[in-house]
Enzyme design. Structure first.
Site, mmCIF file in Angstrom:
data_model
loop_
_atom_site.group_PDB
_atom_site.id
_atom_site.type_symbol
_atom_site.label_atom_id
_atom_site.label_comp_id
_atom_site.label_asym_id
_atom_site.label_seq_id
_atom_site.Cartn_x
_atom_site.Cartn_y
_atom_site.Cartn_z
ATOM 1 C CG ASN A 15 52.083 56.417 19.952
ATOM 2 O OD1 ASN A 15 53.110 55.832 19.602
ATOM 3 N ND2 ASN A 15 51.789 56.650 21.226
ATOM 4 C CE LYS A 17 50.164 53.782 22.635
ATOM 5 N NZ LYS A 17 49.381 53.709 23.852
ATOM 6 C CG HIS A 105 52.880 58.507 25.084
ATOM 7 N ND1 HIS A 105 52.590 57.487 25.955
ATOM 8 C CD2 HIS A 105 51.858 58.547 24.187
ATOM 9 C CE1 HIS A 105 51.431 56.939 25.593
ATOM 10 N NE2 HIS A 105 50.974 57.567 24.527
ATOM 11 C CD GLU A 107 51.992 53.906 26.421
ATOM 12 O OE1 GLU A 107 52.749 53.769 25.440
ATOM 13 O OE2 GLU A 107 50.753 53.774 26.350
ATOM 14 C CD GLU A 177 47.796 60.421 24.103
ATOM 15 O OE1 GLU A 177 47.253 59.856 23.157
ATOM 16 O OE2 GLU A 177 48.876 60.046 24.596
ATOM 17 N N GLY A 183 44.420 52.965 25.778
ATOM 18 C CA GLY A 183 44.452 51.511 25.607
ATOM 19 C C GLY A 183 43.418 50.778 26.447
ATOM 20 C CB SER A 223 39.992 54.426 23.882
ATOM 21 O OG SER A 223 40.761 53.636 24.777
#
Ligand code: PGA
Length: 263
Positions: A15, A17, A105, A107, A177, A183, A223
């Site tokens: 991904n 992003k 996702h 985000e 996730e 991250g 991560s």
């Protein structure tokens, strides 16, 4: 520890992003193409999910260089066409030979207000156009510390899969996730990740049936790095990884795909 189902081919997805313009994207997939070989693709499905503006360039690169990496997207809208300024139709993605679309996702949920209801509509839209949704679910650190991981994650799974048929769910990917691991350099321990992925599979079994539960592929994300992938992949209910930061670098991502060599 139960054996992992051989019928579930691992899927390792990058991904990207909002990173890599279309020139950088072309270079990245070409470099990845040099680093991976026939055996890698036989053992693992590999996908990349570039920003929308890169997708056409990545498609032509993969096709002209005959690189068997699957093309993915990070999001799409749930309608096919209409007055939806700034949105991207799933039909347009299907036309570009996109095969996997990340949906919901964290985000998107946190920064762009996507609700479970919107996520469910997007899952259905992706399936309607013959692509595979990667449905993302995960808890915040506060939810985990309050003991609410299962409630949050399994609630998102139920809502995301609402109204689907068993064969559609069997073809899908669910990505667990934990938000606090994305991250941050923090990864869930492989035991914790396995426990949640096992609960997700059991929930799919309760909602649908056992064959569906044993067919759906479950990824871990947050991560993931060359140093921790092998241990995660050794877990019976982890069938792959959704990789953010480490997928931007072809060397790192290739090492993740070739986790069997470091196991
Ligand atoms: P990360 O991102 O690997 O950089 O933690 C994972 C993701 O958001 O899909």
């Amino acid at each position: 520890m139960p054996e992992k189902k051989p019928s579930r081919k691992p899927l390792i997805s990058g991904n990207w992003k909002m990173h890599h313009n279309h020139f950088e994207a072309i270079q990245t997939v070409q470099k990845l193409g040099y680093r991976l070989d026939k055996e890698d693709y036989e053992l693992v499905d590999v996908s990349v999910h570039p920003p929308f503006t890169d997708i056409r360039s990545v498609q032509t690169t993969l096709e002209s260089d005959k690189i068997p990496i699957l093309l993915g997207a990070q999001n799409c809208y749930f309608e096919e066409k209409g007055a939806f300024t700034g949105e991207v139709s799933p039909a347009f993605l299907a036309k570009l030979n996109v095969s996997l679309v990340i949906v919901g996702h964290s985000e998107r949920r946190e920064l762009f207000g996507e609700t479970d209801e919107v996520v469910n509509k997007k899952v259905k839209a992706v399936l309607r156009f013959g692509m595979t949704p990667i449905l993302c679910v995960g808890e915040t650190l506060a939810e985990r510390e309050a003991g609410g991981t299962d409630e949050k994650v399994l609630g998102q799974v139920k809502a995301g899969l609402a109204g689907l048929k068993a064969d559609q769910v069997a073809s899908m990917v669910i990505a667990y996730e934990p938000i606090w691991a994305i991250g941050t350099g923090k990864t869930a321990t492989s035991e914790d990740a396995q426990a949640v992925c096992g609960s997700i599979r059991a929930t799919v079994g309760d909602l649908f049936d056992d064959p569906t539960a044993s067919a759906v592929r479950i990824q871990y994300g947050g991560s993931v790095k060359p140093a921790n992938i092998a241990e995660l992949m050794a877990q019976p209910d982890i069938d792959g990884a959704l990789v953010g930061g480490a997928s931007l670098d072809p060397d790192e991502f290739a090492k993740i795909v070739r986790y069997r060599l470091t196991a």
